[in-house]
Design a protein around this motif. Structure first.
Motif, mmCIF file in Angstrom:
data_model
loop_
_atom_site.group_PDB
_atom_site.id
_atom_site.type_symbol
_atom_site.label_atom_id
_atom_site.label_comp_id
_atom_site.label_asym_id
_atom_site.label_seq_id
_atom_site.Cartn_x
_atom_site.Cartn_y
_atom_site.Cartn_z
ATOM 1 N N THR A 82 0.170 -2.535 -11.586
ATOM 2 C CA THR A 82 0.984 -2.966 -12.724
ATOM 3 C C THR A 82 2.371 -2.345 -12.684
ATOM 4 O OG1 THR A 82 -0.971 -3.277 -14.104
ATOM 5 C CG2 THR A 82 1.135 -3.024 -15.234
ATOM 6 N N ALA A 83 2.449 -1.059 -12.353
ATOM 7 C CA ALA A 83 3.743 -0.383 -12.293
ATOM 8 C C ALA A 83 4.632 -1.003 -11.224
ATOM 9 C CB ALA A 83 3.543 1.103 -12.017
ATOM 10 N N ILE A 84 4.057 -1.337 -10.072
ATOM 11 C CA ILE A 84 4.824 -1.962 -8.996
ATOM 12 C C ILE A 84 5.311 -3.338 -9.428
ATOM 13 C CG2 ILE A 84 4.679 -2.902 -6.652
ATOM 14 C CD1 ILE A 84 2.602 -0.652 -6.096
ATOM 15 N N GLU A 85 4.430 -4.118 -10.026
ATOM 16 C CA GLU A 85 4.806 -5.457 -10.470
ATOM 17 C C GLU A 85 5.846 -5.406 -11.581
ATOM 18 O OE1 GLU A 85 1.070 -7.247 -11.411
ATOM 19 O OE2 GLU A 85 0.658 -7.800 -9.315
ATOM 20 N N GLN A 124 -8.649 0.710 -5.824
ATOM 21 C CA GLN A 124 -8.676 0.093 -7.147
ATOM 22 C C GLN A 124 -7.326 -0.494 -7.564
ATOM 23 O OE1 GLN A 124 -10.674 2.585 -10.168
ATOM 24 N NE2 GLN A 124 -11.404 3.862 -8.483
ATOM 25 N N GLN A 125 -6.309 -0.315 -6.710
ATOM 26 C CA GLN A 125 -4.953 -0.798 -7.021
ATOM 27 C C GLN A 125 -4.497 -0.287 -8.392
ATOM 28 O OE1 GLN A 125 -5.673 -5.136 -6.385
ATOM 29 N NE2 GLN A 125 -4.203 -4.937 -4.718
ATOM 30 N N GLN A 126 -4.650 0.998 -8.596
ATOM 31 C CA GLN A 126 -4.344 1.581 -9.893
ATOM 32 C C GLN A 126 -2.864 1.509 -10.256
ATOM 33 O OE1 GLN A 126 -5.945 5.561 -9.793
ATOM 34 N NE2 GLN A 126 -8.064 4.875 -10.020
ATOM 35 N N CYS A 127 -2.001 1.401 -9.259
ATOM 36 C CA CYS A 127 -0.559 1.364 -9.528
ATOM 37 C C CYS A 127 0.009 -0.046 -9.451
ATOM 38 C CB CYS A 127 0.177 2.284 -8.555
ATOM 39 S SG CYS A 127 -0.325 4.020 -8.683
ATOM 40 N N LEU A 131 0.820 -1.204 0.000
ATOM 41 C CA LEU A 131 0.000 0.000 0.000
ATOM 42 C C LEU A 131 0.859 1.261 0.000
ATOM 43 C CD1 LEU A 131 -2.936 -0.888 2.433
ATOM 44 C CD2 LEU A 131 -3.036 -0.637 -0.060
ATOM 45 N N ALA A 132 1.978 1.224 0.706
ATOM 46 C CA ALA A 132 2.883 2.382 0.711
ATOM 47 C C ALA A 132 3.430 2.633 -0.691
ATOM 48 C CB ALA A 132 4.019 2.162 1.701
ATOM 49 N N PHE A 133 3.775 1.562 -1.403
ATOM 50 C CA PHE A 133 4.223 1.723 -2.778
ATOM 51 C C PHE A 133 3.097 2.253 -3.661
ATOM 52 C CE2 PHE A 133 7.805 -1.317 -1.884
ATOM 53 C CZ PHE A 133 8.823 -0.430 -2.228
ATOM 54 N N GLU A 134 1.888 1.762 -3.434
ATOM 55 C CA GLU A 134 0.748 2.262 -4.197
ATOM 56 C C GLU A 134 0.611 3.775 -4.003
ATOM 57 O OE1 GLU A 134 -1.744 0.905 -6.096
ATOM 58 O OE2 GLU A 134 -1.473 -1.262 -5.906
ATOM 59 N N MET A 135 0.777 4.213 -2.773
ATOM 60 C CA MET A 135 0.677 5.649 -2.487
ATOM 61 C C MET A 135 1.800 6.423 -3.156
ATOM 62 S SD MET A 135 0.916 7.584 1.188
ATOM 63 C CE MET A 135 0.974 9.370 1.278
ATOM 64 N N PHE A 190 1.305 6.599 -6.902
ATOM 65 C CA PHE A 190 0.203 7.519 -7.205
ATOM 66 C C PHE A 190 0.667 8.970 -7.109
ATOM 67 C CE2 PHE A 190 -3.033 10.382 -5.518
ATOM 68 C CZ PHE A 190 -3.998 10.324 -6.523
ATOM 69 N N SER A 191 1.520 9.262 -6.117
ATOM 70 C CA SER A 191 1.954 10.637 -5.894
ATOM 71 C C SER A 191 2.764 11.190 -7.062
ATOM 72 C CB SER A 191 2.774 10.735 -4.600
ATOM 73 O OG SER A 191 4.038 10.105 -4.746
#
Length: 227
Positions: A155-158, A150-153, A92-96, A99-100
């Motif tokens: 794909t980028a993390i993976e 929505q886990q929008q990020c 979740l921290a990576f998702e944030m 997103f930023s």
């Protein structure tokens, strides 16, 4: 006149890795004192992705690492930090953080996440905590909440972690220096692993600019392993 080379520095990190936090100031100084332009890119690497079991936040394993390695190095580098009371996953921290980037706030959020965890002991695996950090960093909380849900990020993390797998990343921090031309990597990259001192980073850059054979500098790091 020979043009000044541009160097790309790809850094894989995890917000729950104390050695990554300890290396941040070194990387900042390395960029500031470099004789060539350096473009830094941060990448995601979860040390304990689901379903790898989380460690006990006050267990013998993590306590030993902090007493024997983290605290001595933090004192040596004059970094304020303490062993967190929680051991969250970092997805979740990576998702944030990812997103930023869309709001041009990545750097402030990136640093705030490390500070929140290693200085303030906040649970960066909690959505509520992340939304509060977002408010402090000037990130739209409503849009962030939607992105997290929505886990929008994802794909980028993976994609970052897949690249790490291809490069053989097993521990953090992991830094790869590459020469670039018009945005494309050229020549052989140089890899620096672990909490390397500034002198090691400078030596790695010298090897890169000299177009030396591939180099792989290994120092202390946190590895993706089960306890």
């Amino acid at each position: 006149m020979i043009p000044m080379p541009t160097v790309r520095m790809d850094c894989w990190t995890d917000y729950v890795c104390p050695f990554c936090y300890l290396q941040m100031d070194i990387l900042d100084r390395f960029i500031e004192e470099s004789r060539v332009p350096i473009e830094r890119e941060w990448h995601a690497f979860e040390l304990r992705p689901d379903p790898i079991p989380l460690i006990e936040p006050d267990g013998e394993y993590i306590t030993g690492i902090w007493l024997n390695a983290v605290y001595p190095l933090a004192a040596e580098r004059n970094v304020k930090m303490k062993m967190p009371p929680v051991a969250p996953r970092s997805r979740l921290a990576f998702e944030m953080a990812f997103f930023s980037r869309t709001a041009g706030r990545f750097d402030i959020v990136h640093r705030a996440l490390f500070k929140a965890f290693f200085e303030d002991g906040r649970d960066i695996g909690s959505v509520d905590v992340l939304l509060e950090i977002a408010r402090e960093c000037g990130v739209d909380r409503t849009k962030l909440a939607s992105s997290l849900a929505q886990q929008q990020c994802k794909t980028a993390i993976e994609n970052d972690e897949a690249m790490a797998g291809r490069l053989g990343v097993t521990g953090l921090p992991f830094v790869m220096l590459s020469r670039t031309s018009e945005g494309t990597r050229t020549g052989t990259p140089v890899v620096v692993r672990g909490v390397a001192p500034l002198e090691h980073m400078t030596a790695a850059l010298d090897r890169l600019l000299a177009d030396a054979p591939a180099a792989d500098v290994q120092t202390r790091s946190t590895r993706r392993t089960r306890p």
